[in-house]
Design a protein around this motif. Structure first.
Motif, PDB file in Angstrom:
ATOM      1  N   ASN A 173       0.834  -1.201   0.000  1.00 50.37           N
ATOM      2  CA  ASN A 173       0.000   0.000   0.000  1.00 50.37           C
ATOM      3  C   ASN A 173       0.870   1.252   0.000  1.00 50.37           C
ATOM      4  O   ASN A 173       0.596   2.208  -0.733  1.00 50.37           O
ATOM      5  N   ARG A 174       1.931   1.245   0.796  1.00 46.92           N
ATOM      6  CA  ARG A 174       2.837   2.395   0.837  1.00 46.92           C
ATOM      7  C   ARG A 174       3.510   2.606  -0.517  1.00 46.92           C
ATOM      8  O   ARG A 174       3.607   3.723  -1.012  1.00 46.92           O
ATOM      9  N   ARG A 175       3.955   1.501  -1.128  1.00 45.71           N
ATOM     10  CA  ARG A 175       4.617   1.585  -2.431  1.00 45.71           C
ATOM     11  C   ARG A 175       3.659   2.098  -3.507  1.00 45.71           C
ATOM     12  O   ARG A 175       4.005   2.991  -4.286  1.00 45.71           O
ATOM     13  N   LEU A 176       2.444   1.580  -3.522  1.00 47.52           N
ATOM     14  CA  LEU A 176       1.473   2.000  -4.536  1.00 47.52           C
ATOM     15  C   LEU A 176       1.030   3.443  -4.330  1.00 47.52           C
ATOM     16  O   LEU A 176       0.811   4.163  -5.301  1.00 47.52           O
ATOM     17  N   SER A 177       0.904   3.867  -3.074  1.00 51.25           N
ATOM     18  CA  SER A 177       0.544   5.261  -2.799  1.00 51.25           C
ATOM     19  C   SER A 177       1.627   6.213  -3.292  1.00 51.25           C
ATOM     20  O   SER A 177       1.329   7.261  -3.876  1.00 51.25           O
TER      21      SER A 177
END
Length: 52
Positions: free
Chosen positions: A31-35
Motif C-alpha cells: 500500500n505504501r509503495r502504490l501510494s
C-alpha cells in the motif's frame, strides 16, 4: 485433552499468527509503495498538463 497435544496446539496458533502478521506487513508495504507511485504519477501528469 492430554498434555501431549498442547505443543501441537501452540505451534499451530504460533504459525497462524506469524502467517497473518507477514501477510499484514506485505499488504501495508505494498500500500505504501502504490501510494507513492500514484503520487508520482499524479505529479507527472500534472506537470504534463501544464506544458500543454
Amino acid at each position: 485433552m492430554t498434555d501431549e497435544h498442547w505443543g501441537y496446539i501452540l505451534l499451530a496458533y504460533g504459525v497462524t499468527a506469524v502467517t497473518v502478521l507477514v501477510l499484514l506487513a506485505r499488504i501495508l508495504l505494498e500500500n505504501r509503495r502504490l501510494s507513492a507511485e500514484l503520487a508520482r504519477l499524479e505529479k507527472t501528469a500534472g506537470a504534463r498538463e501544464e506544458t500543454l
